[in-house]
Design a protein around this motif. Structure first.
Motif, PDB file in Angstrom:
ATOM      1  N   HIS A 178       0.827  -1.207   0.000  1.00 35.38           N
ATOM      2  CA  HIS A 178       0.000   0.000   0.000  1.00 35.38           C
ATOM      3  C   HIS A 178       0.857   1.251   0.000  1.00 35.38           C
ATOM      4  CE1 HIS A 178      -3.538  -2.468   1.860  1.00 35.38           C
ATOM      5  NE2 HIS A 178      -3.442  -2.614   0.546  1.00 35.38           N
ATOM      6  N   GLU A 196       2.181   1.649  -3.505  1.00 42.71           N
ATOM      7  CA  GLU A 196       1.137   2.169  -4.399  1.00 42.71           C
ATOM      8  C   GLU A 196       0.861   3.643  -4.120  1.00 42.71           C
ATOM      9  OE1 GLU A 196      -1.338  -2.007  -5.002  1.00 42.71           O
ATOM     10  OE2 GLU A 196      -2.134  -0.407  -3.727  1.00 42.71           O
ATOM     11  N   GLY A 197       0.891   4.010  -2.840  1.00 42.05           N
ATOM     12  CA  GLY A 197       0.694   5.423  -2.502  1.00 42.05           C
ATOM     13  C   GLY A 197       1.791   6.292  -3.054  1.00 42.05           C
ATOM     14  N   PHE A 236       3.591   5.620  -5.686  1.00 44.64           N
ATOM     15  CA  PHE A 236       3.432   5.659  -7.140  1.00 44.64           C
ATOM     16  C   PHE A 236       2.365   6.684  -7.531  1.00 44.64           C
ATOM     17  CE2 PHE A 236       1.320   4.167 -11.018  1.00 44.64           C
ATOM     18  CZ  PHE A 236       2.402   4.166 -11.885  1.00 44.64           C
ATOM     19  N   ARG A 237       1.237   6.670  -6.800  1.00 43.40           N
ATOM     20  CA  ARG A 237       0.187   7.653  -7.114  1.00 43.40           C
ATOM     21  C   ARG A 237       0.666   9.065  -6.852  1.00 43.40           C
ATOM     22  NH1 ARG A 237      -3.264   3.728  -4.763  1.00 43.40           N
ATOM     23  NH2 ARG A 237      -3.094   4.780  -2.748  1.00 43.40           N
ATOM     24  N   GLY A 262       2.891  10.087  -9.648  1.00 42.34           N
ATOM     25  CA  GLY A 262       2.095  10.372 -10.849  1.00 42.34           C
ATOM     26  C   GLY A 262       1.398  11.714 -10.758  1.00 42.34           C
ATOM     27  N   ILE A 263       0.775  11.973  -9.597  1.00 43.50           N
ATOM     28  CA  ILE A 263       0.087  13.264  -9.419  1.00 43.50           C
ATOM     29  C   ILE A 263       1.096  14.407  -9.468  1.00 43.50           C
ATOM     30  CG2 ILE A 263      -1.230  14.654  -7.783  1.00 43.50           C
ATOM     31  CD1 ILE A 263      -2.550  12.029  -6.847  1.00 43.50           C
TER      32      ILE A 263
END
Length: 579
Positions: A21, A24-25, A27-28, A31-32
């Motif tokens: 998690h 993934e956080g 990575f997001r 991306g943002i």
């Protein structure tokens, strides 16, 4: 299994889930962050271009009543087009402008007065007279753009100035020519204080620079560098000494091209001050705009042009002429239609993008008619009909390699083949379209093949299963479903070609073209340029007014590309099929 091992497994699973998690956080977040950074850079880019281009969309125009004297407009007296074309319309414009300033009679004054506009404006008057010969002998109103330096001055871009109300009463000893302004009070004390303050600041800056140069020369490793540094320091000190005479409170102040200009507005006229007495009671100068009377008046003002004459390209006299016309309502700021309706010009105020715009349309028309049918046809053959052997494999590899070839190589190819071998006209949209079609073909072929390959094999198999031939299956079932991808790839390839400059430089489309090509078949072989090349030409021009026009041309080019991309999105949605 006991509770202890079960608990250990559960803890391990929770730890792995927590790590996943967190990954993934991150990575997001990355991306943002990347998207936000891209939006910021895009906003800064567009904001900078729009801010720089804003001044190009408006310009100052001069409106004059021009009397079309028959003997000047129609020198042969037969009112034929040939005679009207031989008329001296610039002379008529000059006479009209001179009538506004009858005191301007010397050659120097007239040169500065006629520098308010470009003589090329006479051509528009000639075209107007030829279109309506009945105007000869009448007085018409002519609106023409002001010279680009005057335009920049009136917009406050190149010159800093301010006007302040004077104190006390002053009197002139003449209304024209050389004049002395006198007062019973130190009316010019504020101006003297300001001039001395500026001179002190300039002197200190020069002395600081000289000290830095001397320090740098002391630490220089070579003799040449040391001598060069000392020579630059001496020049700075010599220049600083020139301000000592201005700073000295007992010395008469003399204004020159390296100091701010002091203009006195008095009795409807303007006097350019050249010298001031130390007590601030007397000033000498030259009348730039005749005074209505030489009587004493307390209603006067100081007009200070902070930018020294040596640092600007308009004179005090031209500034006075421009402001006088503005006060008379003969100078106004309007939408710059020349930017959109004219072709290129050496005069920035008359330059426009129309020629390059039409050239881009004609060039892209040729590119589209060549690249899209040939590229799509090639993709269909290679993907659906060609046998899979070494030859087709060799062709596919080379097509992929051609997509990575630098665009200027295609320009060299076009120069060697289309111009030197086939003798096609240089600088023409026809040759430009041929070259850009060669450059765009690999992109169209690759994107079309990818779109055809994306159609599910079940579509082909179903068509063949109900008795359709292979050609019918491809053109009636596969191609319609692949059309959105084909159109998207083709339009993106054409949009890329629209922004290309390098290949067109090699075939002569970088030339200066003053007339726009006709928007028809004949225009394909006429000399022309395109929008990216126009941007390139203007960006290298020496006149400052071309800077904002370059930004405006970039906005026009970006608008064209946005239209292309919007068309791609609309067509993709129009033909999109889901299965």
């Amino acid at each position: 299994m006991t509770d202890a091992p079960r608990q250990a497994i559960a803890d391990a699973v929770r730890q792995r889930l927590a790590r996943r998690h967190r990954a993934e956080g991150r990575f997001r977040a990355f991306g943002i962050g990347a998207i936000a950074l891209a939006i910021i850079f895009l906003g800064v880019l567009l904001g900078t271009i729009m801010l720089q281009a804003s001044g190009a969309f408006t310009n100052y125009v001069i409106t004059l009543p021009v009397t079309l004297e028959r003997e000047v407009a129609d020198p042969r007296g037969d009112m034929t087009e040939a005679s009207l074309r031989r008329g001296s319309y610039n002379q008529l414009l000059q006479r009209s402008l001179q009538s506004e300033f009858p005191a301007a009679s010397s050659r120097a004054d007239l040169r500065e007065l006629f520098g308010l506009y470009s003589g090329l404006n006479a051509a528009s008057v000639m075209r107007r007279v030829i279109a309506d010969p009945s105007l000869v002998g009448t007085t018409i109103r002519v609106t023409m753009p002001a010279n680009h330096e005057i335009d920049l001055y009136l917009k406050g871009i190149t010159v800093d100035e301010h006007i302040s109300t004077g104190s006390g009463s002053i009197q002139a000893d003449a209304v024209s020519g050389d004049v002395t302004l006198s007062s019973d009070t130190p009316a010019f004390a504020n101006a003297i204080a300001r001039i001395r303050q500026q001179a002190t600041s300039d002197r200190d800056a020069l002395l600081d620079r000289a000290a830095r140069l001397e320090a740098g020369a002391a630490g220089a490793e070579s003799r040449d560098a040391r001598e060069a540094g000392l020579a630059a320091a001496r020049r700075a000190r010599d220049e600083a000494e020139r301000f000592e005479a201005v700073i000295d409170p007992e010395t008469r102040i003399t204004l020159g091209p390296r100091t701010a200009s002091l203009l006195i507005r008095l009795n409807g006229g303007v006097v350019a001050v050249s010298a001031l007495t130390p007590d601030g009671r007397e000033a000498e100068g030259r009348v730039l705009l005749p005074l209505e009377t030489a009587s004493a008046s307390a209603d006067w003002s100081e007009w200070v042009i902070e930018t020294p004459a040596a640092g600007r390209r308009i004179t005090d006299q031209q500034a006075v002429y421009a402001r006088a016309l503005e006060e008379r309502g003969m100078v106004a700021r309007r939408l710059n239609t020349n930017l959109f309706l004219n072709a290129d010009s050496r005069e920035p105020e008359l330059a426009g993008v129309m020629g390059a715009f039409i050239g881009s349309i004609l060039t892209m028309l040729v590119t589209m008619l060549l690249a899209v049918p040939i590229g799509v046809g090639t993709a269909i053959y290679l993907e659906e009909f060609a046998p899979k052997n070494r030859l087709t494999g060799f062709i596919e590899v080379n097509i992929n390699n051609l997509a990575a070839v630098p665009s200027i190589v295609f320009g060299l190819l076009g120069l060697a083949v289309f111009i030197n071998t086939f003798g096609m006209p240089r600088s023409a949209p026809l040759v430009g379209g041929f070259v850009l079609a060669l450059m765009t073909l690999p992109t169209v072929i690759i994107s079309s093949r990818a779109a055809l390959r994306a159609v599910p094999p079940s579509i082909r198999e179903a068509a063949l299963g109900i008795g359709a031939s292979r050609t019918q299956a491809v053109f009636q079932h596969v191609l319609p479903l692949a059309m959105p991808g084909i159109l998207t790839g083709s339009i993106i390839g054409l949009a890329q070609a629209l922004g290309e400059t390098a290949p067109l430089l090699m075939i002569g489309m970088v030339a200066f073209v003053a007339d726009a090509p006709s928007l028809g078949l004949s225009g394909l072989t006429q000399p022309s340029t395109v929008m990216p090349v126009q941007v390139f030409l203007w960006s290298g021009a020496s006149e400052r007014a071309f800077e904002m026009r370059t930004a405006a041309a970039i906005l026009v080019l970006l608008t064209l590309m946005i239209i292309f991309n919007a068309a791609a999105i609309i067509l993709r949605r129009r033909f999109e099929r889901r299965w």
